[in-house]
Motif scaffolding. Sequence first.
Motif, PDB file in Angstrom:
ATOM      1  N   CYS A 177       0.843  -0.891   0.079  1.00  0.00           N
ATOM      2  CA  CYS A 177       0.005   0.051   0.356  1.00  0.00           C
ATOM      3  C   CYS A 177       0.764   1.294   0.292  1.00  0.00           C
ATOM      4  CB  CYS A 177      -0.962  -0.004   1.038  1.00  0.00           C
ATOM      5  SG  CYS A 177      -2.136   1.348   1.097  1.00  0.00           S
ATOM      6  N   CYS A 204       0.558   3.933   0.877  1.00  0.00           N
ATOM      7  CA  CYS A 204       0.124   5.643   1.361  1.00  0.00           C
ATOM      8  C   CYS A 204       1.341   6.327   2.362  1.00  0.00           C
ATOM      9  CB  CYS A 204      -1.107   4.922   2.419  1.00  0.00           C
ATOM     10  SG  CYS A 204      -0.626   3.591   3.671  1.00  0.00           S
ATOM     11  N   ILE A 259       3.589   0.515   2.592  1.00  0.00           N
ATOM     12  CA  ILE A 259       3.416  -0.565   3.485  1.00  0.00           C
ATOM     13  C   ILE A 259       2.960  -1.682   2.799  1.00  0.00           C
ATOM     14  CG2 ILE A 259       1.437  -1.221   5.328  1.00  0.00           C
ATOM     15  CD1 ILE A 259       2.629   0.980   6.109  1.00  0.00           C
ATOM     16  N   LEU A 300       1.840  -5.135   2.171  1.00  0.00           N
ATOM     17  CA  LEU A 300       0.993  -6.168   2.383  1.00  0.00           C
ATOM     18  C   LEU A 300       1.561  -7.899   2.049  1.00  0.00           C
ATOM     19  CD1 LEU A 300      -1.719  -4.566   0.935  1.00  0.00           C
ATOM     20  CD2 LEU A 300      -1.501  -4.296   2.962  1.00  0.00           C
ATOM     21  N   CYS A 331      -4.783  -2.778   4.691  1.00  0.00           N
ATOM     22  CA  CYS A 331      -3.476  -1.996   4.830  1.00  0.00           C
ATOM     23  C   CYS A 331      -3.622  -1.541   6.667  1.00  0.00           C
ATOM     24  CB  CYS A 331      -2.862  -0.798   4.593  1.00  0.00           C
ATOM     25  SG  CYS A 331      -1.820   0.120   4.984  1.00  0.00           S
ATOM     26  N   HIS A 370      -7.436  -4.188   0.381  1.00  0.00           N
ATOM     27  CA  HIS A 370      -6.735  -4.293  -1.779  1.00  0.00           C
ATOM     28  C   HIS A 370      -6.598  -5.497  -1.902  1.00  0.00           C
ATOM     29  CE1 HIS A 370      -3.555  -0.752  -1.008  1.00  0.00           C
ATOM     30  NE2 HIS A 370      -3.908  -0.722   0.200  1.00  0.00           N
TER      31      HIS A 370
END
Length: 83
Positions: free
Chosen positions: A26, A28, A33, A35, A65, A72
């Motif tokens: 992710c 963000c 991050i 996953l 996340c 996701h």
Amino acid sequence: MEPTEGGAGAGGAGRGPGAVARRWVCRCSDPPILLATVEGDRVNLKVRDRYYHIEGVQGRVRATCPRCGQEHVLTLGGDQAPG
Ligand SMILES: [Zn+2]
């Protein structure tokens, strides 16, 4: 101490032809991050101090996340929807 796995151990990344691990992240934050990592039909998850290697995955994997809470969806296998 001899390197016995693989053969041509230059760098250590890559277990064989066709098995290229890609990171499912992710974005963000920076750094993104992580996953999971995906190798073909195999999904590798790390949860705290343990690893899960899920093989023969066909279908969808959903992950949330831990930072932003966005969900996701990762589609594996031949039944991939176009968009
Ligand atoms: Zn996020």
